[in-house]
Design a protein around this motif. Structure first.
Motif, mmCIF file in Angstrom:
data_model
loop_
_atom_site.group_PDB
_atom_site.id
_atom_site.type_symbol
_atom_site.label_atom_id
_atom_site.label_comp_id
_atom_site.label_asym_id
_atom_site.label_seq_id
_atom_site.Cartn_x
_atom_site.Cartn_y
_atom_site.Cartn_z
ATOM 1 N N CYS A 250 -9.275 7.956 5.588
ATOM 2 C CA CYS A 250 -9.628 6.208 5.979
ATOM 3 C C CYS A 250 -8.543 6.673 6.914
ATOM 4 C CB CYS A 250 -9.323 5.628 4.549
ATOM 5 S SG CYS A 250 -7.195 6.423 4.369
ATOM 6 N N ALA A 251 -8.519 5.439 7.925
ATOM 7 C CA ALA A 251 -7.519 4.680 8.861
ATOM 8 C C ALA A 251 -6.880 3.874 8.752
ATOM 9 C CB ALA A 251 -8.094 5.428 10.791
ATOM 10 N N LEU A 252 -6.077 3.516 9.593
ATOM 11 C CA LEU A 252 -5.108 1.690 9.226
ATOM 12 C C LEU A 252 -4.633 1.560 11.085
ATOM 13 C CD1 LEU A 252 -5.213 3.191 5.947
ATOM 14 C CD2 LEU A 252 -2.927 1.438 5.925
ATOM 15 N N ALA A 253 -5.332 0.268 11.034
ATOM 16 C CA ALA A 253 -4.360 -0.098 12.320
ATOM 17 C C ALA A 253 -3.595 -1.127 12.131
ATOM 18 C CB ALA A 253 -5.686 -0.323 12.967
ATOM 19 N N PRO A 254 -2.163 -1.414 12.338
ATOM 20 C CA PRO A 254 -1.585 -2.258 11.677
ATOM 21 C C PRO A 254 -1.201 -3.509 12.668
ATOM 22 C CG PRO A 254 -0.425 -0.775 13.988
ATOM 23 C CD PRO A 254 -2.084 -0.040 13.076
ATOM 24 N N THR A 255 -0.679 -4.215 11.889
ATOM 25 C CA THR A 255 -1.050 -5.694 12.657
ATOM 26 C C THR A 255 -0.232 -5.894 13.594
ATOM 27 O OG1 THR A 255 0.907 -6.397 10.386
ATOM 28 C CG2 THR A 255 -1.758 -6.447 10.662
ATOM 29 N N ASP A 256 1.093 -4.918 13.534
ATOM 30 C CA ASP A 256 1.846 -4.448 14.605
ATOM 31 C C ASP A 256 1.956 -4.021 16.070
ATOM 32 O OD1 ASP A 256 4.884 -3.908 13.002
ATOM 33 O OD2 ASP A 256 2.771 -2.696 13.274
ATOM 34 N N SER A 257 1.162 -3.185 15.559
ATOM 35 C CA SER A 257 0.806 -1.928 16.777
ATOM 36 C C SER A 257 -0.408 -2.040 17.138
ATOM 37 C CB SER A 257 1.793 -0.189 16.592
ATOM 38 O OG SER A 257 3.191 -1.385 16.006
ATOM 39 N N TRP A 258 -0.550 -2.803 18.202
ATOM 40 C CA TRP A 258 -2.593 -2.715 18.683
ATOM 41 C C TRP A 258 -2.409 -1.398 19.257
ATOM 42 C CZ3 TRP A 258 -4.513 -6.314 16.749
ATOM 43 C CH2 TRP A 258 -5.783 -6.645 16.864
ATOM 44 N N GLY A 259 -3.428 -0.706 18.885
ATOM 45 C CA GLY A 259 -3.817 0.860 19.472
ATOM 46 C C GLY A 259 -3.347 1.483 18.961
ATOM 47 N N LYS A 260 -2.566 1.297 17.996
ATOM 48 C CA LYS A 260 -1.590 2.688 17.273
ATOM 49 C C LYS A 260 -2.740 3.136 15.762
ATOM 50 C CE LYS A 260 2.671 4.210 17.809
ATOM 51 N NZ LYS A 260 3.876 4.315 17.173
ATOM 52 N N PHE A 261 -2.984 3.982 15.342
ATOM 53 C CA PHE A 261 -4.062 4.286 14.093
ATOM 54 C C PHE A 261 -3.344 5.670 14.100
ATOM 55 C CE2 PHE A 261 -8.067 1.393 15.215
ATOM 56 C CZ PHE A 261 -7.416 1.558 16.231
ATOM 57 N N GLN A 262 -3.452 5.032 12.032
ATOM 58 C CA GLN A 262 -3.021 6.408 10.960
ATOM 59 C C GLN A 262 -3.773 6.713 10.641
ATOM 60 O OE1 GLN A 262 1.364 5.429 9.675
ATOM 61 N NE2 GLN A 262 2.032 6.761 11.077
ATOM 62 N N PHE A 263 -3.839 8.172 10.209
ATOM 63 C CA PHE A 263 -5.572 8.292 9.405
ATOM 64 C C PHE A 263 -4.656 9.277 8.162
ATOM 65 C CE2 PHE A 263 -9.488 8.171 11.988
ATOM 66 C CZ PHE A 263 -8.819 7.770 13.084
ATOM 67 N N GLY A 264 -5.571 9.240 7.106
ATOM 68 C CA GLY A 264 -4.997 9.846 5.686
ATOM 69 C C GLY A 264 -5.429 11.281 5.835
ATOM 70 N N ALA A 265 -5.021 11.729 5.327
ATOM 71 C CA ALA A 265 -5.875 13.920 5.219
ATOM 72 C C ALA A 265 -7.115 14.300 5.190
ATOM 73 C CB ALA A 265 -4.847 14.665 4.363
ATOM 74 N N GLY A 266 -7.688 13.455 4.538
ATOM 75 C CA GLY A 266 -9.117 12.860 3.503
ATOM 76 C C GLY A 266 -9.582 13.505 2.779
ATOM 77 N N THR A 267 -10.370 13.504 2.145
ATOM 78 C CA THR A 267 -11.102 13.790 0.664
ATOM 79 C C THR A 267 -12.486 14.508 0.619
ATOM 80 O OG1 THR A 267 -9.878 11.666 -0.554
ATOM 81 C CG2 THR A 267 -11.326 13.079 -1.561
ATOM 82 N N GLN A 268 -12.721 16.187 0.836
ATOM 83 C CA GLN A 268 -13.653 16.425 0.528
ATOM 84 C C GLN A 268 -14.493 16.111 -0.336
ATOM 85 O OE1 GLN A 268 -13.827 20.509 0.477
ATOM 86 N NE2 GLN A 268 -15.520 21.040 1.261
ATOM 87 N N VAL A 269 -15.866 15.669 -0.207
ATOM 88 C CA VAL A 269 -16.715 15.208 -0.670
ATOM 89 C C VAL A 269 -17.571 16.456 -1.264
ATOM 90 C CG1 VAL A 269 -18.768 14.206 -1.785
ATOM 91 C CG2 VAL A 269 -16.468 12.689 -1.304
ATOM 92 N N VAL A 270 -17.843 17.227 -2.765
ATOM 93 C CA VAL A 270 -19.666 18.274 -2.894
ATOM 94 C C VAL A 270 -20.463 17.477 -3.516
ATOM 95 C CG1 VAL A 270 -19.844 20.287 -3.527
ATOM 96 C CG2 VAL A 270 -17.842 19.625 -2.480
#
Lengths: 113, 114
Positions: free
Chosen positions: A90-110
């Protein structure tokens, strides 16, 4: 500080069942939340995005919900197939910093047949 | 075919030897970004560019430089690489950087700095 959390434990699921992944965040006001799929040795591939004022989005067997009160997004894969096995970010794009993204570390699905 | 191309895909080098990782996109996207991915930490943004000649720091910019002289190219420069920059690097592009558009990623560059 801003934090995004996804389940670090792999999700093992039987074919045909629904996989549900969570993305929790703190100290963040995201305008958008995006979900990606990543296969080993490959770059992430976009799946779905949802806006802060949307509750739910669907695309084929995928569904995303976004609860800004709980600060949580749920990602569902219905009728899962072995080909759905991958890591989901998952990745979040904030309301106050256009262009900045933060990602979660991810969940593996099997998904097993 | 619409794509983001990174080169090289793999590189082993030594501390202090300047290197450049190239990134090119053929989708006429205004926004480009660099990430590094380390086990357990997810993707962390290094630098991003909203358009030509406009670049900004992400969360982990120390030790890196970028430039955006042309719309299609966004090279990542490590002027004096150190072992803690050993990582998997991804370049991404998007129509805009506002989050309402998907990011398209390259296939990654695995850097090992000895």
């Amino acid at each position: 500080s801003q934090k995004i959390e996804q389940n670090s434990e792999a999700l093992n699921i039987q074919e045909g069942k629904t996989a549900t992944l969570t993305c929790n965040y703190t100290n963040y006001s995201p305008a958008y939340l995006q979900w990606y799929r990543q296969d080993p040795g490959r770059g992430p591939v976009f799946l779905l995005l949802i806006r802060e004022n949307e509750k739910e989005k669907r695309k084929e067997r995928l569904k995303v919900t976004f609860d800004t009160t709980l600060k949580q997004s749920l990602f569902h894969i219905t009728a899962s197939q072995p080909a759905d096995s991958a890591t989901y970010l998952c990745a979040l794009a904030p309301t106050d910093s256009w262009g900045k993204f933060q990602f979660g570390a991810g969940t593996q699905v099997v998904v097993t047949p | 075919e619409a794509q983001v191309t990174q080169n090289p895909r793999y590189l082993i080098t030594v501390t202090g030897k300047k290197l450049t990782v190239t990134c090119s996109q053929n989708m006429n996207h205004e926004y480009m970004s660099w990430y590094r991915q380390d086990p357990g930490l997810g993707l962390r943004q290094i630098y991003y560019s909203m358009n030509v000649e406009v670049t900004d720091k992400g969360d982990v910019p120390e030790g890196y430089k970028v430039s955006r002289k042309e719309k299609r190219n966004f090279p990542l420069i490590l002027e004096s690489p150190s072992p803690n920059q050993t990582s998997l690097y991804f370049c991404a592009s998007s129509i805009t950087g506002g989050g309402g558009q998907p990011q398209h990623f390259g296939d990654g560059t695995r850097l090992s700095i000895l």
